[in-house]
Design an enzyme around this catalytic site. Structure first.
Site, short mmCIF file in Angstrom:
data_model
loop_
_atom_site.label_atom_id
_atom_site.label_comp_id
_atom_site.label_asym_id
_atom_site.label_seq_id
_atom_site.Cartn_x
_atom_site.Cartn_y
_atom_site.Cartn_z
N ARG A 175 0.84 -1.20 0.00
CA ARG A 175 0.00 0.00 0.00
C ARG A 175 0.87 1.24 0.00
O ARG A 175 0.59 2.23 -0.67
CB ARG A 175 -0.94 0.01 1.22
CG ARG A 175 -1.65 1.35 1.40
CD ARG A 175 -2.80 1.29 2.39
NE ARG A 175 -2.49 0.59 3.61
CZ ARG A 175 -1.77 1.08 4.63
NH1 ARG A 175 -1.26 2.32 4.55
NH2 ARG A 175 -1.56 0.37 5.71
N TYR B 187 -17.06 16.45 -15.61
CA TYR B 187 -17.54 15.07 -15.47
C TYR B 187 -18.50 14.98 -14.30
O TYR B 187 -18.26 15.55 -13.23
CB TYR B 187 -16.34 14.14 -15.28
CG TYR B 187 -16.70 12.74 -14.90
CD1 TYR B 187 -17.62 12.00 -15.66
CD2 TYR B 187 -16.14 12.13 -13.79
CE1 TYR B 187 -17.96 10.71 -15.31
CE2 TYR B 187 -16.47 10.83 -13.44
CZ TYR B 187 -17.39 10.13 -14.20
OH TYR B 187 -17.72 8.86 -13.84
N LYS C 121 -8.95 5.78 -19.38
CA LYS C 121 -9.31 6.22 -20.71
C LYS C 121 -8.14 6.09 -21.69
O LYS C 121 -7.68 4.99 -21.96
CB LYS C 121 -9.85 7.65 -20.63
CG LYS C 121 -10.87 7.89 -19.51
CD LYS C 121 -12.04 6.93 -19.53
CE LYS C 121 -13.21 7.35 -18.65
NZ LYS C 121 -13.00 7.26 -17.22
#
Length: 387
Positions: free
Chosen positions: A52, A104, A201
């Site tokens: 992490r 968005y 994307k």
């Protein structure tokens, strides 16, 4: 690290950041699929303790995006919204963030439904009006968050102008660079403080990975964001980091084809009697064309358009054959989207309509297929949608 001082971003996409593997000579950074690392003694390790906090595959991706964006530090997250949430976590109760008038829907939602609970407020402003925006900066405003081109109306905001206003008032400037990527636009070079990406994307490019990235060019900001990344834990896993590095290697050749197709389709749409309006910053008639030309390589590969009233957008979507009706964008395949009911459904109707996100608006993510086939599919779908 790269063994050659390259001059072009096309080379940087492939050889930038941490290149290869020093232990085996592999040209690709391996997938370090591990959660923890053996330590030599108390307080003694080889630079890694827990995945992490840090993982070699993720670190290679973070170094790569920082280099490509011209920043000093990169951070990889489990999604674009996780990246944005980490950035928004830099602020505290009483702070206010200005956002562009069309962004968005997920950006609006996380501010309106999550951060508002922590007394972090927002206001929606026309960021294309720099003079008007400057007057909206009050003591509680601590950041300006913009998309350019904005989602879904492809509105263009002057990045250099935003950076100057932010610096004048001692606040942060944040840019979502998802639509352009560093291949087409580099906001940090325009003076922007923080860049975020939905790497799902164009950076991934194949609709097979969900990821987010953030880049800063300031040591103090980097330390704060690194703390938030580790403390909140929304990190990108090693396998997805590997996929994203692989996707970035072909970003240049993909975007060259994406944008070539998009310009041809945008010009074709403007000539169609059925089309009421086309939104594409690569057209000379577009809002912000000259500003976009100054700060970006071209108009990108996203197009939005509206059909005239005697055409039914629902029939249009159901009539598409090659182009898929789907959320997301930036993959090699072309996708069509209905912003009002899909990507921007979380924004109240009155706000959507005020900024121009109408029920008839169609958003097109232009893929790398043969442009003749894409135009033929659009043509037959438009014809079938006539009432």
């Amino acid at each position: 690290m790269a063994k050659f001082n390259y001059k072009t971003i096309e080379t940087g996409l492939i050889h930038g950041g941490i290149y290869g593997d020093q232990y085996t000579g592999a040209v690709n950074v391996p997938i370090y699929q591990t959660s923890t690392y053996e330590q030599q003694g108390l307080g003694q390790n080889k630079g890694w303790e827990y995945s992490r906090t840090g993982n070699p595959t993720r670190a290679a991706l973070e170094a790569l995006i920082a280099e490509l964006e011209g920043g000093s530090h990169g951070f990889a997250f489990a999604s674009g919204m996780a990246a944005l949430t980490a950035v928004l976590s830099l602020f505290k109760s009483g702070d206010k963030i200005i956002i562009s008038s069309n962004v968005y829907g997920g950006t609006f939602r996380v501010l309106d439904k999550i951060f508002k609970n922590f007394n972090i407020s927002y206001s929606i402003e026309d960021t294309t009006d720099l003079e008007g925006l400057d007057k909206k900066i009050t003591d509680e405003v601590k950041a300006i968050l913009v998309e350019t081109p904005a989602n879904p109306l492809l509105t263009i905001t002057d990045l250099e102008g935003i950076a100057k206003i932010a610096k004048k008032h001692g606040i942060l400037s944040i840019v979502d660079n998802t639509f352009m990527t560093p291949y087409l636009q580099r906001p940090i070079e325009q003076g922007i403080d923080i860049v975020v990406h939905s790497a799902t994307k164009y950076l991934g490019g194949h609709s097979d990975v969900v990821a987010g990235l953030a880049v800063v060019h300031n040591k103090e900001l980097a330390e704060r964001l690194a703390f938030i990344q580790n403390a909140t834990g929304g990190v990108l896993g090693p396998f997805d980091s590997f996929l994203l590095i692989r996707g970035i290697k072909t970003l240049g050749v993909r975007l060259d084809r994406h944008t070539e197709n998009a310009l041809k389709i945008a010009k074709w749409l403007t000539d169609q009697s059925a089309v009421k309006k086309v939104y594409y910053p690569g057209l000379e008639s577009a809002q912000g064309y000259e500003i976009n030309k100054k700060q970006a390589k071209n108009g990108g590969a996203m197009i939005s358009f509206e059909l005239k009233e005697n055409y039914d957008h629902k029939t249009f979507f159901s009539s598409l054959g090659l182009i898929s009706l789907a959320e997301s964008l930036g993959g090699v395949e072309s996708l069509a989207c209905h912003p009002a009911s899909m990507t921007h459904a979380s924004i109240p109707r009155e706000i959507r309509e005020k900024v121009g996100i109408t029920d008839g608006l169609i958003r097109l993510s232009v893929g790398i297929e043969g442009v003749e086939d894409l135009i033929a599919d659009l043509q037959q779908a438009i014809a079938k949608s006539e009432k």
